[in-house]
Design a protein around this motif. Sequence first.
Motif, PDB file in Angstrom:
ATOM      1  N   ALA A   1      -3.289  -0.147  -4.176  1.00 52.85           N
ATOM      2  CA  ALA A   1      -3.373  -1.611  -4.185  1.00 52.85           C
ATOM      3  C   ALA A   1      -2.060  -2.231  -4.648  1.00 52.85           C
ATOM      4  N   LEU A   2      -1.444  -1.639  -5.671  1.00 52.40           N
ATOM      5  CA  LEU A   2      -0.269  -2.274  -6.280  1.00 52.40           C
ATOM      6  C   LEU A   2       0.999  -2.109  -5.449  1.00 52.40           C
ATOM      7  N   VAL A   3       1.019  -1.137  -4.526  1.00 51.10           N
ATOM      8  CA  VAL A   3       2.217  -0.927  -3.723  1.00 51.10           C
ATOM      9  C   VAL A   3       2.385  -2.051  -2.695  1.00 51.10           C
ATOM     10  N   ARG A   4       1.289  -2.709  -2.374  1.00 50.53           N
ATOM     11  CA  ARG A   4       1.325  -3.756  -1.345  1.00 50.53           C
ATOM     12  C   ARG A   4       1.729  -5.102  -1.909  1.00 50.53           C
TER      13      ARG A   4
ATOM     14  N   VAL B   1       1.675  -1.493 -16.236  1.00 55.73           N
ATOM     15  CA  VAL B   1       1.047  -2.289 -15.170  1.00 55.73           C
ATOM     16  C   VAL B   1       1.247  -3.771 -15.450  1.00 55.73           C
ATOM     17  N   LYS B   2       1.116  -4.172 -16.727  1.00 55.58           N
ATOM     18  CA  LYS B   2       1.295  -5.581 -17.046  1.00 55.58           C
ATOM     19  C   LYS B   2       2.726  -6.028 -16.722  1.00 55.58           C
ATOM     20  N   ALA B   3       3.709  -5.201 -17.087  1.00 50.97           N
ATOM     21  CA  ALA B   3       5.102  -5.540 -16.804  1.00 50.97           C
ATOM     22  C   ALA B   3       5.328  -5.634 -15.295  1.00 50.97           C
ATOM     23  N   TYR B   4       4.714  -4.698 -14.539  1.00 51.38           N
ATOM     24  CA  TYR B   4       4.880  -4.646 -13.087  1.00 51.38           C
ATOM     25  C   TYR B   4       4.292  -5.890 -12.418  1.00 51.38           C
TER      26      TYR B   4
ATOM     27  N   LEU C   1       2.622   5.028 -12.535  1.00 54.75           N
ATOM     28  CA  LEU C   1       1.258   5.402 -12.917  1.00 54.75           C
ATOM     29  C   LEU C   1       1.134   6.894 -13.246  1.00 54.75           C
ATOM     30  N   ASP C   2       2.262   7.568 -13.423  1.00 53.57           N
ATOM     31  CA  ASP C   2       2.277   8.980 -13.817  1.00 53.57           C
ATOM     32  C   ASP C   2       1.572   9.897 -12.823  1.00 53.57           C
TER      33      ASP C   2
END
Lengths: 365, 365
Positions: free
Chosen positions: B151-154, B180-183, B125-126
């Motif tokens: 949120a995304l780390v969890r 984010v979509k790829a992640y 996320l830079d």
Amino acid sequence: MSGLEISDIRARFGHAEVLRGIDCRVAAGETVVLFGPSGAGKTTLLRAIAGVEPAASGVVRIDGREVQDLEPEHRPLGMAFQNFSLYPHLSAYENIASPLRARRLRSQEIEVRVRRVAELLRIGHVLGHIPRELSNGQKQRTALARALVAEPPVLLLDDPLRNVDAKLRYEMRLELPPLLRKTGAAVIFVTQDFREAMALADRVVVLREGAVLQDAPAEEVYEAPASVPVAQLFGDPPMNLLSAHLVPEGNRVRAEAAGMAPSFADLDITHLERPFLGVRPEDVLLASRPAGGAHAEILAVTPLHDRCVLLLRAADGTELVASVTGAAPEPGTFVSIAGARHAVLFDPVNGHRLAISGARTEVAA
Amino acid sequence: MSLVLSKLDKTYKRFGRPPVRAVCGLDLEVRQGEAVALLGSSGCGKTSTLRMIAGFESLSGGAITLAGRRIDPLPPARRGVAMAFEGYALYPPLTVAENIGFALHTTRAERRKASERVRAVAEMLDIGAILHRRPASLSGGQQQRASLARALVRDADLHLLDEPMSQLEPQLRAVLRGRVKAYLGERGFTTVFVTHDQTEAHALADRIAVMEAGVLEQFGSPDELRDRPKNLFVATFFGEPPMNALVGRVKEGAMEIEGGDGRRFSIALPAAATAPEGARLVLGVRPQRIRLGAGALSGTVLSNQWLGDQAHVALACGALRIVAVSLARVAAPSGTALPFAIAPEDMHLFDPESGTALSHRGSCP
């Protein structure tokens, strides 16, 4: 000159210099879009022109006459804002009539002019409503009508489409240019949306940190940004900026990055190392089959109507964005980057544009 | 199914005024590993829905099941949901890294691993370079990215994101959406996010739920919404510019469109469309599907705007206005006549009263 001419407009809030000497001319009948990120000084500049910004200095001429020493109410201009700023207790009719009442026009004359501008903006049927009873679109048209009704030679429109829904914003984008042309006013229109800027502007002035970065026709700003910051601001998705490797080739120079190698003429490269190669996403040319050329992995595919925006990782590890039409490829697969249709080279030290390569899209129909 | 909303209702009681039904009987099934967007204008019920799933809002009726267990009676913390909400603030005394890692309860042995994950998400996320800073010193865009990272780390059964990219710096949006979509895909996260921005919904979602006035209008992939809108509302809401909608009558296998000023023009219907003679219908056609330059129809160019990578052309046919999009420039200045065609395979037909779609490209919906 008829229209608006401003020179050396400056403003300072404490230690912060928010306007650093702005010069600009807007001819009668011309629309100039003031474009920039939030905090660029766009609204402060409009306030300075209108005379409601005490911190500002500089010369403002309207139709050749200096007005910077006049009180705001004596300056011949109309304004509309993104939050509409209507008088909540007055009907739409009275809101629109207010600049004419201030000029003590006869009520018969006022009625004729209010009705005419209301018809033009298609709010004739809601003139009796107070702002609370109007939809956002009607509020915005009422505010616009109020700015237009006195037929001022200068119109200052501060992001007036920002708070209306997408459908209406789109409609106004089509309707406003002929409407504004008909008024014959010199118009400054503020927006942060580059498509709105391209749709409405005769000329775009890109503002950042209180300084003008570029003042040119909209297409020129899009195709030949004056500097790296303009390239980053104007366009969505923005122009790719890739660190390029220069290869001399006769009296031309190739700039290689991520498999692209556009060639530039008349470029002095004696002191130039690793400039930035700017390529718009729609100008990245892809070949469907990874045959020869430079392979790139498709990291993500984000569709948008008839286009697909691809996030690519080139063989050298650089990330870039390409926009393609037709069927969406699968993420995780590979494509090859075949070249760049149009490219711009920027100085890596000061960010200035150095050269342009290639042609833009063909004309159809 | 991972997340199942059944007959979800939300009514807000207001003192002295009639209650407001924000969400009415919403049924929605989200598959394991799917990203779903709740898309609609303000007041459509999308945020109330998200808040009910999160547990910030009680249900007025219905049930919510996640991974096979009923979660609506549980407090937010016990629902197994990770979320990034607008105004769901970062902890001011903690650094960005501590904020992102806060919910990763770890043993000493796992701590190193956790900090690696925080770093990886932050870099995606830079915000890798500002991990040591505190929230107060960040810009709005950076704060939003930190909140998204938290949120995304969890790992969680469900990720809920409220307008996840609304504050993002425009020049970062395209690349970050792609990452984010790829992640989300790589980690197999089930995600529900709210947005009013079609571009964001398009880019991130596998399927989009279009909501209006508390009701689910359609739930489908972006392609389905574009090619097979269930009704006129979805057809003209989804897509930019909005779909052209022309009212007319069926006459001898064609639609006779009323031009408004007594003029009529006739457009051949798809052979397979079973429209009874004399029926009043709405003919819908996407601006991207209008074929400019040749054809039996003709309009006067009202405006012709080149937006960098596409031309938007507004045509007047009598009192009607038709908008067309071309990926190449169109050499037709305002005021000139331009022929165009609407092919049977590009037509959508709707019932003018109910708005229900009757056929798409000649086949039944």
